[in-house]
Design a protein around this motif. Structure first.
Motif, PDB file in Angstrom:
ATOM      1  N   TYR A  34     -44.347  38.038  39.100  1.00 45.80           N
ATOM      2  CA  TYR A  34     -44.272  37.246  37.882  1.00 45.80           C
ATOM      3  C   TYR A  34     -45.403  36.228  37.888  1.00 45.80           C
ATOM      4  O   TYR A  34     -45.875  35.807  38.935  1.00 45.80           O
ATOM      5  N   PHE A  87     -45.635  34.528  41.454  1.00 46.17           N
ATOM      6  CA  PHE A  87     -44.464  34.645  42.327  1.00 46.17           C
ATOM      7  C   PHE A  87     -44.171  36.114  42.606  1.00 46.17           C
ATOM      8  O   PHE A  87     -44.187  36.936  41.691  1.00 46.17           O
ATOM      9  N   LYS A 100     -42.477  31.231  47.291  1.00 46.78           N
ATOM     10  CA  LYS A 100     -42.809  29.875  46.827  1.00 46.78           C
ATOM     11  C   LYS A 100     -43.928  29.868  45.799  1.00 46.78           C
ATOM     12  O   LYS A 100     -44.149  28.868  45.133  1.00 46.78           O
TER      13      LYS A 100
ATOM     14  N   TYR B  35     -31.785  29.233  37.533  1.00 42.57           N
ATOM     15  CA  TYR B  35     -32.709  28.727  38.538  1.00 42.57           C
ATOM     16  C   TYR B  35     -33.021  27.267  38.236  1.00 42.57           C
ATOM     17  O   TYR B  35     -32.985  26.832  37.089  1.00 42.57           O
ATOM     18  N   GLN B  37     -36.281  24.484  39.079  1.00 38.42           N
ATOM     19  CA  GLN B  37     -37.649  24.406  39.590  1.00 38.42           C
ATOM     20  C   GLN B  37     -38.081  22.950  39.602  1.00 38.42           C
ATOM     21  O   GLN B  37     -38.239  22.325  38.561  1.00 38.42           O
ATOM     22  N   MET B  41     -42.984  23.257  42.697  1.00 42.63           N
ATOM     23  CA  MET B  41     -42.248  24.083  43.656  1.00 42.63           C
ATOM     24  C   MET B  41     -41.881  25.426  43.027  1.00 42.63           C
ATOM     25  O   MET B  41     -42.137  25.683  41.851  1.00 42.63           O
ATOM     26  N   GLY B  42     -41.264  26.268  43.843  1.00 37.69           N
ATOM     27  CA  GLY B  42     -40.852  27.583  43.371  1.00 37.69           C
ATOM     28  C   GLY B  42     -39.492  27.550  42.684  1.00 37.69           C
ATOM     29  O   GLY B  42     -38.947  26.491  42.388  1.00 37.69           O
ATOM     30  N   LEU B  43     -38.973  28.729  42.434  1.00 33.75           N
ATOM     31  CA  LEU B  43     -37.689  28.883  41.753  1.00 33.75           C
ATOM     32  C   LEU B  43     -36.568  28.997  42.779  1.00 33.75           C
ATOM     33  O   LEU B  43     -36.620  29.839  43.670  1.00 33.75           O
ATOM     34  N   TYR B  48     -25.581  33.165  39.948  1.00 33.75           N
ATOM     35  CA  TYR B  48     -25.897  34.352  39.181  1.00 33.75           C
ATOM     36  C   TYR B  48     -24.602  35.084  38.839  1.00 33.75           C
ATOM     37  O   TYR B  48     -23.533  34.789  39.391  1.00 33.75           O
ATOM     38  N   LYS B  57     -22.533  32.474  44.078  1.00 32.46           N
ATOM     39  CA  LYS B  57     -23.431  31.382  44.415  1.00 32.46           C
ATOM     40  C   LYS B  57     -24.803  31.902  44.813  1.00 32.46           C
ATOM     41  O   LYS B  57     -24.942  32.968  45.410  1.00 32.46           O
ATOM     42  N   PHE B  90     -34.105  27.027  34.443  1.00 37.41           N
ATOM     43  CA  PHE B  90     -34.385  28.274  33.740  1.00 37.41           C
ATOM     44  C   PHE B  90     -33.191  29.209  33.849  1.00 37.41           C
ATOM     45  O   PHE B  90     -32.633  29.412  34.938  1.00 37.41           O
ATOM     46  N   GLN B 104     -36.869  40.571  34.965  1.00 31.93           N
ATOM     47  CA  GLN B 104     -36.076  39.437  34.510  1.00 31.93           C
ATOM     48  C   GLN B 104     -36.777  38.812  33.304  1.00 31.93           C
ATOM     49  O   GLN B 104     -37.982  38.587  33.324  1.00 31.93           O
ATOM     50  N   PHE B 106     -36.929  35.428  31.106  1.00 30.91           N
ATOM     51  CA  PHE B 106     -36.595  34.021  31.276  1.00 30.91           C
ATOM     52  C   PHE B 106     -36.482  33.311  29.929  1.00 30.91           C
ATOM     53  O   PHE B 106     -37.227  33.613  28.989  1.00 30.91           O
ATOM     54  N   GLY B 107     -35.579  32.353  29.864  1.00 34.33           N
ATOM     55  CA  GLY B 107     -35.535  31.451  28.737  1.00 34.33           C
ATOM     56  C   GLY B 107     -36.642  30.419  28.856  1.00 34.33           C
ATOM     57  O   GLY B 107     -37.316  30.344  29.877  1.00 34.33           O
ATOM     58  N   PRO B 108     -36.823  29.572  27.831  1.00 32.33           N
ATOM     59  CA  PRO B 108     -37.928  28.600  27.824  1.00 32.33           C
ATOM     60  C   PRO B 108     -37.716  27.414  28.750  1.00 32.33           C
ATOM     61  O   PRO B 108     -38.650  26.666  29.010  1.00 32.33           O
ATOM     62  N   ARG B 111     -35.584  20.815  30.444  1.00 34.60           N
ATOM     63  CA  ARG B 111     -36.114  19.754  31.326  1.00 34.60           C
ATOM     64  C   ARG B 111     -35.092  18.630  31.378  1.00 34.60           C
ATOM     65  O   ARG B 111     -34.833  17.970  30.372  1.00 34.60           O
TER      66      ARG B 111
END
Lengths: 108, 115
Positions: A34, A87, A100, B35, B37, B41-43, B48, B57, B90, B104, B106-108, B111
């Protein structure tokens, strides 16, 4: 188990090539890639399945070495629009786990 | 098709307040995900769902709750908001068939700031 991505960051000039790597300590059935631009949601690039099948929507190629549990994303003749965070994700225990991320910056 | 929609886009909460982040998908996907973020950093997977009535979880579930009463909706509930929950959230969905996890969507994002 979170996949490991390398390098951590890449800076390119427009037209140059780059390779982004993703590795896992677990046996992989598939690898997802992604891209996320700043302030936006991640967008799907490609899925690589065990056995060699690929599903993708963009002019970006990738490889998947099942024995080494590694995948690489190849960005050739990079464009400014390629900038973003990349990612990879692998499927384990019924869910997709993302690495990450690697930040790629393409400069004019 | 609208894809995955999330509301609200932005929210500021005070410490201790509660709220629900809404997520809806119109693609009839069986799997849905939440998710978070943090900046740079990452997701990180919070929760789920593999189908209506089934949730599980993820990596960072503490302080959150989810439910999945329909295929389309997967709300995320924050109870007793804390500054550590300041993040971008997200929601995503995908169609999973056997061992094959398709892309996948993703939604927008939402925040969220907790002060």
């Amino acid at each position: 188990q979170q996949p490991v991505q390398s390098p951590q960051a890449v800076i390119l000039r427009e037209g140059e090539d780059a390779v982004i790597n993703c590795s896992s300590s677990k046996a992989l059935y598939s690898v997802h890639w992604y891209r996320q631009k700043h302030g936006e949601a991640p967008v799907f690039l490609m899925i690589l399945l065990k056995g060699g099948e690929q599903k993708g929507h963009e002019k970006i190629s990738a490889s998947f070495n099942e024995k080494k549990q590694q995948s690489s994303l190849y960005l050739t003749a990079s464009q400014l629009s390629y900038s973003g965070t990349y990612f990879c994700g692998n499927v384990a225990n019924s869910k997709l786990t993302f690495g990450k991320g690697i930040t790629l910056s393409v400069r004019p | 098709n609208a894809g995955v929609t999330q509301t609200p886009k932005f929210r500021i909460l005070k410490i201790g307040q509660s709220m629900t982040l809404q997520c809806t998908q119109d693609m009839n996907h069986n799997y849905m995900y939440w998710y978070r973020q943090d900046p740079g950093m990452g997701l990180k997977l919070i929760y789920y769902s593999v189908g209506a009535g089934i949730t599980d979880k993820g990596e960072v579930p503490n302080g959150y709750n989810v439910s999945r009463s329909t295929t389309e909706d997967f709300p995320l509930r924050l109870e007793l908001a804390a500054p550590s929950q300041t993040s971008v959230y997200f929601c995503a969905s995908s169609q999973v068939v056997g061992r094959v996890h398709n892309e996948q969507f993703f939604g927008p994002g939402t925040r969220l700031t907790v002060l």
